[in-house]
Design an enzyme around this catalytic site. Structure first.
Site, PDB file in Angstrom:
ATOM      1  N   ASP A 273      -9.865  27.153  27.399  1.00  0.00           N
ATOM      2  CA  ASP A 273      -9.432  25.866  28.312  1.00  0.00           C
ATOM      3  C   ASP A 273      -8.479  25.075  27.464  1.00  0.00           C
ATOM      4  O   ASP A 273      -8.345  25.295  26.272  1.00  0.00           O
ATOM      5  CB  ASP A 273     -10.464  25.221  28.835  1.00  0.00           C
ATOM      6  CG  ASP A 273     -10.096  23.849  29.384  1.00  0.00           C
ATOM      7  OD1 ASP A 273      -8.990  24.096  30.310  1.00  0.00           O
ATOM      8  OD2 ASP A 273     -10.719  22.839  29.431  1.00  0.00           O
ATOM      9  N   ASP A 275      -6.905  21.495  28.183  1.00  0.00           N
ATOM     10  CA  ASP A 275      -7.087  19.941  27.960  1.00  0.00           C
ATOM     11  C   ASP A 275      -8.661  19.663  27.547  1.00  0.00           C
ATOM     12  O   ASP A 275      -9.481  20.412  28.272  1.00  0.00           O
ATOM     13  CB  ASP A 275      -6.900  19.117  29.380  1.00  0.00           C
ATOM     14  CG  ASP A 275      -5.343  19.052  29.471  1.00  0.00           C
ATOM     15  OD1 ASP A 275      -4.583  19.373  28.667  1.00  0.00           O
ATOM     16  OD2 ASP A 275      -5.078  18.612  30.758  1.00  0.00           O
TER      17      ASP A 275
END
Length: 537
Positions: A273, A275
């Protein structure tokens, strides 16, 4: 009277076998015969005494003695007929043939050590496919002849080096693989400091691995892939082209295939991922990060807003975000099949009528299929240029944004690292460890649109660890759908590890039975790096 004398003589001689002398016995018997007149039975008694005598008369030659370790048979036992010796089958790799222990070998003499014994040296050097020479149990001839085994003395005089064994040329197996076959073995020089005397497979570095190039050398190339994927074999050139997102594409008019080669040779895929996992961005804007770690909220929001401005400025100015915002794709190659390979060095994107040829606000439906063939080709041109810009400046984003903005960007990066306690630095350590492995790859799945996500990757300095082919946007379909595409691309044999902080990626990983590594603080990043260094992951 005769019977008593004979039995007394037998008793005396059996008690003292060492004193038995054939001449004295004969004299006693002939004296007895003179008295009783019996001569024939006296000769048979002499033969009876002489037969079990283990001593050898002085006149008999030494060759009459039984050979050492040769089987002795008593007078009442008939020597078994030797079994027919059969030649051993052809041995493919010089493995010695073994004979079956027969019943008569159980009656071996005490001087024999066992069923199989070894000699001091090989009588002749092993050559070709011949079996090695061993000394078998029973040297009287039962196991000799066509079985290729000879009597040898014990090991210890001549040291046979391993290189004396024959090597096996690989030319006879050329029909089973092409000339470009590279055996996946580690070079011998990397295992031990001294060269090995045996023939070893050496992994030759493929000539088409892309070395570290300057950013200017990649400017006009469409098929530029610096990912860690394994090079393709020569035999793969006739296969249908496969896009880098894992989908089969029809043959376009382009001469270069945009897909990275060797995706199904990857052993481990790390799905990241973006952020709040690799970078800190959204929590800066909301002030969540500052309140959690006791930082200045005002400074946090200011840095977040400045970074956001730089991200969208880069996306609009250099990555066609104004044109592609409503035509967002999951992957950069999703519309590559509509590209005809036209030279874009002099192409005028601002005057090609891209907006006017697509009526209405909804320029793209689904994955972007709208507006006709000509419009789709112009859309593919833009994504090809985005790919070129990314590959050209992924290690030099300062050259893309220009000198004035470069200084602002460097200052902003320094403030961001100080505020987040080197969060990005810790992330890059883990990413670089994965990127350094030959059969591992980093893949990015983010809920940000594809073009702003590419701008984030460039500005945060992540272009070297994320090839553009390994970046997916889950804005439209969700992360679970992206996970399925990634598994389709790299195959079911690869191991997938999902690294993130949110519930969505955790649920997607659980559904596909992927291990999930949660990142919620600096300690999680440190633990991840430590596990990678110890090769637990």
């Amino acid at each position: 009277m005769l019977e008593l004398l004979v039995s007394a003589s037998l008793t005396v001689n059996s008690d003292r076998p060492g004193k038995l002398k054939p001449s004295r016995a004969d004299a006693d018997v002939w004296t007895l015969s003179d008295r009783e007149g019996i001569t024939t039975s006296a000769r048979s008694v002499s033969q009876l005494f002489a037969r079990p005598c283990p001593r050898v008369p002085p006149g008999q030659p030494p060759s009459a003695m039984a050979a050492y370790s040769q089987t002795q048979y008593s007078a009442g036992i008939q020597q078994a007929t030797p079994y027919t010796a059969y030649p051993p089958p052809a041995q493919a790799y010089g493995i010695p043939s073994y004979s079956i222990k027969t019943e008569d070998s159980l009656n071996h003499s005490p001087g024999q050590s066992g069923f199989l014994s070894y000699g001091s040296s090989f009588s002749t050097p092993a050559s070709g496919q011949s079996p090695y020479t061993y000394q078998m149990h029973g040297t009287a001839g039962i196991y000799q002849g066509a079985n290729g085994l000879t009597n040898a003395a014990g090991f210890g005089t001549v040291h046979q080096d391993y290189p004396s064994y024959p090597g096996f040329p690989q030319s006879q197996y050329s029909q089973y693989y092409s000339s470009s076959y590279n055996p996946p073995y580690v070079p011998a020089s990397s295992i031990c400091p001294s060269p090995l005397s045996t023939s070893t497979y050496v992994l030759q570095e493929a000539s088409h691995n892309i070395p570290s190039q300057s950013s200017e050398s990649l400017g006009g190339e469409y098929n530029t892939h610096n990912g860690p994927s394994t090079p393709a074999k020569e035999g793969d050139t006739d296969r249908p082209p496969r896009a880098s997102d894992g989908k089969l594409r029809g043959r376009s008019k382009r001469s270069s295939d945009p897909s990275p080669a060797g995706d199904n040779e990857i052993e481990r895929v790390f799905v990241w991922d973006l952020d709040e996992t690799i970078i800190i961005f959204h929590s800066l804007l909301t002030g969540t990060f500052a309140s959690r770690y006791g930082k200045d909220t005002t400074a946090s929001v200011r840095i977040g807003l400045m970074m956001e401005e730089m991200i969208f400025n880069l996306a609009d100015t250099h990555l066609f975000f104004n044109d592609l915002e409503d035509c967002d794709q999951i992957h950069v190659d999703d519309v590559s099949s509509d590209d005809n390979g036209q030279d874009l060095s002099t192409y005028n994107f601002s005057a090609d009528g891209f907006h006017s040829s697509a009526p209405g606000a909804n320029l793209c439906l689904g994955s972007g299929v709208h507006g006709g063939v000509d419009w789709m080709r112009k859309l593919a041109f833009r994504y090809r240029r985005v790919k070129e810009m990314y590959n050209t400046y992924k290690n030099n984003v300062g050259g893309l944004i220009g000198a004035p903005k470069r200084e602002t960007w460097l200052q902003l990066r320094a403030e961001l690292e100080a505020l987040t306690d080197l969060w990005l630095t810790h992330s890059l350590k883990a990413l670089n460890l994965i990127n350094s492995r030959p059969n591992c790859v980093n893949v990015l799945v983010t809920t940000t649109q594809l073009i702003p996500a590419l701008a984030k990757v460039l500005l945060y300095g992540l272009g070297s660890v994320f090839p553009i082919e390994n970046i997916y946007s889950a804005t439209k379909t969700g992360k679970e759908s992206c996970f399925e595409r990634i598994m389709q691309r790299f195959g079911r044999k690869a191991v997938y590890i999902v690294i993130g902080d949110g519930v969505e990626e955790e649920q997607g990983a659980k559904k596909h039975n992927m291990p999930f590594w949660r990142i919620s603080c600096h300690a999680d990043l440190e633990a991840l790096r430590h596990a990678l260094e110890l090769e637990y992951l």
